[in-house]
Design a protein around this motif. Structure first.
Motif, PDB file in Angstrom:
ATOM      1  N   UNK A 111       0.702  -1.240  -0.064  1.00  0.00           N
ATOM      2  CA  UNK A 111      -0.082  -0.113   0.021  1.00  0.00           C
ATOM      3  C   UNK A 111       0.678   1.220  -0.047  1.00  0.00           C
ATOM      4  N   UNK A 112       2.140   1.272   0.808  1.00  0.00           N
ATOM      5  CA  UNK A 112       3.008   2.324   0.830  1.00  0.00           C
ATOM      6  C   UNK A 112       3.308   2.761  -0.735  1.00  0.00           C
ATOM      7  N   UNK A 113       3.736   1.591  -1.111  1.00  0.00           N
ATOM      8  CA  UNK A 113       4.338   1.653  -2.633  1.00  0.00           C
ATOM      9  C   UNK A 113       3.269   2.228  -3.811  1.00  0.00           C
ATOM     10  N   UNK A 114       2.010   1.479  -3.565  1.00  0.00           N
ATOM     11  CA  UNK A 114       1.078   1.839  -4.698  1.00  0.00           C
ATOM     12  C   UNK A 114       0.278   3.097  -4.346  1.00  0.00           C
ATOM     13  N   UNK A 115       0.112   3.566  -3.197  1.00  0.00           N
ATOM     14  CA  UNK A 115      -0.417   4.916  -2.939  1.00  0.00           C
ATOM     15  C   UNK A 115       0.518   5.861  -2.524  1.00  0.00           C
ATOM     16  N   UNK A 158      -3.919 -21.865 -13.413  1.00  0.00           N
ATOM     17  CA  UNK A 158      -2.784 -20.870 -13.027  1.00  0.00           C
ATOM     18  C   UNK A 158      -3.346 -19.662 -14.068  1.00  0.00           C
ATOM     19  N   UNK A 159      -4.045 -19.700 -15.187  1.00  0.00           N
ATOM     20  CA  UNK A 159      -4.345 -18.799 -16.108  1.00  0.00           C
ATOM     21  C   UNK A 159      -5.548 -18.134 -15.825  1.00  0.00           C
ATOM     22  N   UNK A 160      -6.340 -18.470 -14.549  1.00  0.00           N
ATOM     23  CA  UNK A 160      -7.421 -18.009 -13.997  1.00  0.00           C
ATOM     24  C   UNK A 160      -7.414 -16.586 -13.452  1.00  0.00           C
ATOM     25  N   UNK A 161      -8.311 -15.673 -13.887  1.00  0.00           N
ATOM     26  CA  UNK A 161      -8.379 -14.351 -13.254  1.00  0.00           C
ATOM     27  C   UNK A 161      -9.042 -14.250 -12.004  1.00  0.00           C
ATOM     28  N   UNK A 162      -8.496 -14.106 -10.806  1.00  0.00           N
ATOM     29  CA  UNK A 162      -9.073 -14.324  -9.305  1.00  0.00           C
ATOM     30  C   UNK A 162      -8.691 -13.098  -8.497  1.00  0.00           C
ATOM     31  N   UNK A 163      -9.916 -12.499  -8.100  1.00  0.00           N
ATOM     32  CA  UNK A 163      -9.598 -11.441  -6.888  1.00  0.00           C
ATOM     33  C   UNK A 163      -9.944 -11.990  -5.511  1.00  0.00           C
ATOM     34  N   UNK A 164      -9.588 -11.406  -4.700  1.00  0.00           N
ATOM     35  CA  UNK A 164     -10.352 -11.543  -3.491  1.00  0.00           C
ATOM     36  C   UNK A 164     -10.746 -10.437  -2.521  1.00  0.00           C
ATOM     37  N   UNK A 165     -11.786 -10.382  -2.009  1.00  0.00           N
ATOM     38  CA  UNK A 165     -12.169  -9.299  -1.429  1.00  0.00           C
ATOM     39  C   UNK A 165     -13.305  -9.449  -0.382  1.00  0.00           C
ATOM     40  N   UNK A 166     -13.718  -8.408   0.204  1.00  0.00           N
ATOM     41  CA  UNK A 166     -15.167  -8.300   1.158  1.00  0.00           C
ATOM     42  C   UNK A 166     -15.127  -9.232   2.273  1.00  0.00           C
ATOM     43  N   UNK A 212      -8.284  -5.575  -1.255  1.00  0.00           N
ATOM     44  CA  UNK A 212      -8.302  -6.340  -2.429  1.00  0.00           C
ATOM     45  C   UNK A 212      -7.157  -6.901  -2.746  1.00  0.00           C
ATOM     46  N   UNK A 213      -7.031  -8.437  -3.199  1.00  0.00           N
ATOM     47  CA  UNK A 213      -5.609  -9.008  -3.577  1.00  0.00           C
ATOM     48  C   UNK A 213      -6.163  -9.678  -4.996  1.00  0.00           C
ATOM     49  N   UNK A 214      -5.236  -9.788  -5.814  1.00  0.00           N
ATOM     50  CA  UNK A 214      -5.751 -10.403  -6.902  1.00  0.00           C
ATOM     51  C   UNK A 214      -4.510 -11.061  -7.867  1.00  0.00           C
ATOM     52  N   UNK A 215      -4.697 -11.699  -8.741  1.00  0.00           N
ATOM     53  CA  UNK A 215      -3.523 -12.436  -9.658  1.00  0.00           C
ATOM     54  C   UNK A 215      -3.043 -11.482 -10.514  1.00  0.00           C
ATOM     55  N   UNK A 262      -4.379  -4.300  -2.312  1.00  0.00           N
ATOM     56  CA  UNK A 262      -3.479  -5.040  -1.230  1.00  0.00           C
ATOM     57  C   UNK A 262      -2.592  -6.142  -1.770  1.00  0.00           C
ATOM     58  N   UNK A 263      -2.534  -6.078  -3.057  1.00  0.00           N
ATOM     59  CA  UNK A 263      -1.310  -7.175  -3.682  1.00  0.00           C
ATOM     60  C   UNK A 263      -1.733  -8.335  -4.095  1.00  0.00           C
ATOM     61  N   UNK A 264      -0.739  -9.051  -4.306  1.00  0.00           N
ATOM     62  CA  UNK A 264      -1.156 -10.154  -5.184  1.00  0.00           C
ATOM     63  C   UNK A 264      -1.944 -11.347  -4.311  1.00  0.00           C
ATOM     64  N   UNK A 265      -2.395 -12.326  -5.144  1.00  0.00           N
ATOM     65  CA  UNK A 265      -3.589 -13.200  -4.384  1.00  0.00           C
ATOM     66  C   UNK A 265      -2.819 -13.872  -3.298  1.00  0.00           C
ATOM     67  N   UNK A 266      -1.583 -14.209  -3.087  1.00  0.00           N
ATOM     68  CA  UNK A 266      -1.121 -14.816  -2.419  1.00  0.00           C
ATOM     69  C   UNK A 266      -1.049 -13.962  -1.022  1.00  0.00           C
ATOM     70  N   UNK A 267      -1.453 -12.717  -1.099  1.00  0.00           N
ATOM     71  CA  UNK A 267      -1.789 -12.053   0.349  1.00  0.00           C
ATOM     72  C   UNK A 267      -3.280 -12.061   0.941  1.00  0.00           C
TER      73      UNK A 267
END
Lengths: 232, 232
Positions: free
Chosen positions: A204-208, B132-140, B160-163, B185-190
């Motif tokens: 977040x620091x980096x992006x914002x 691995x090619x799926x576009x996935x976000x995680x949120x809420x 919000x994290x995502x691929x 909030x960065x990559x889906x691993x987060x």
């Protein structure tokens, strides 16, 4: 609530920016603090630096093993690369003491990506190393060291997890003595959230374009704190 | 920034409290929404309930597979016990669509303890299932459903994290359309952090006698938002 000030806190890795910031805040609050380092000269230098601010009790500097030996509470504030080695060094003297693990398992260069060790988190890895009977709390992962070095109020809460309610209460008192707002965030298994959140805050620091992203817990209108009295 | 309102959002598990709350907020914002459920009658009932509030575009109810087929964005809001089964059901029609996973992998009865699946999180498990090619976000994950059901402002941010950055931008737009404040909030691993945080918030609710504990990101004085334009 009165705090028992007779206990001694060792800050292993207390020559680093974060450890020194915490040690300094506790020393100013009147707690007995020992700085630990692999290098005893650096530990003494850091102690002298903190003592120059005229703390109520003089801060001492020792090697990590002797710092841990002298303490009731052992705070581990080392880079993740030194986490296991430092725990192995002090393991023999931790019996009956509480470990407060501040370590964040960042894996350079991708520090914005959460990458937990196989144990699940650095704090859970500490439990693997020390054994299931060890009393371990995890805290302070989300506070930037620049914040710790000043005396100002910090707009970031501290999530405290730990192996028992009592262990968390001791760590919550340390949070409070450092002038911060802490929350009982549950069992040690929950430490992966606070540790992982550091990567998100760096992202977040980096992006914002910020420097000190943190979190505040919301929606608890009447913060009826759990007991924080130190019973050690 | 203008949002492309031609896209359709399917909310699988949209008959549940959380899914219905999100669907209702998006429908009121003028988005085209389809409620999905294992039971088509329940899906139609939930759609009718939302339509009774006179939304700009009529909400439809379908079974999960047909809801996913009709949509550009598929939001998965099911109990964790139905997570894998629902993904297997709709996998064949997800090609080229974005999945927004809202699932929290709570393991009753110890819902205050973070217990991630072997993949690392529910969203990472979705990626294992979809490829691995799926576009996935995680949120809420951290918004209480009572909050979603009202029209009031919600004092809780959405991580919000995502691929990919683009996938996160789409999910951030959905957050914004629901009247909430979101953060990249960065990559889906987060995603394990946001998912795990739910257990911590439940623990905080319990310990401090609250009902709607949430989080706010602090320390970003000039929230210079990343692009949120929908490019789907």
């Amino acid at each position: 609530m009165e705090t028992d000030k007779r206990w001694t806190i060792a800050v292993l890795g207390g020559t680093g920016k974060e450890g020194k910031g915490l040690a300094s805040r506790w020393a100013k609050a009147g707690l007995s603090v020992v700085i630990g380092s692999r290098n005893i000269d650096r530990a003494k230098e850091a102690a002298a630096e903190i003592n120059s601010a005229k703390c109520p009790i003089s801060v001492q500097g020792k090697d990590n093993l002797n710092a841990a030996r002298a303490a009731d509470i052992v705070v581990l504030s080392v880079p993740y690369s030194a986490h296991r080695e430092t725990l192995e060094t002090v393991k023999s003297v931790l019996q009956g003491k509480i470990l407060v693990d501040v370590t964040v398992p960042l894996v350079p260069p991708k520090v914005t990506k959460v990458q937990m060790p196989p144990a699940g988190s650095a704090a859970l890895e500490a439990r693997e190393i020390l054994g299931d009977t060890a009393e371990i709390a995890s805290a302070f992962q989300n506070i930037s060291f620049e914040h710790l070095q000043g005396d100002h109020e910090i707009g970031c809460d501290v999530l405290v997890t730990g192996t028992s309610k009592e262990t968390r209460a001791v760590a919550l008192d340390l949070v409070s003595q450092a002038g911060l707002a802490g929350w009982d965030a549950g069992p040690l298994e929950n430490s992966m959230v606070a540790e992982g959140l550091t990567s998100i805050l760096i992202h977040i620091n980096k992006i914002y374009g910020a420097n000190h992203a943190g979190i505040k817990i919301t929606g608890v209108p009447d913060k009826n704190q759990p007991s924080r009295e130190i019973t050690k």
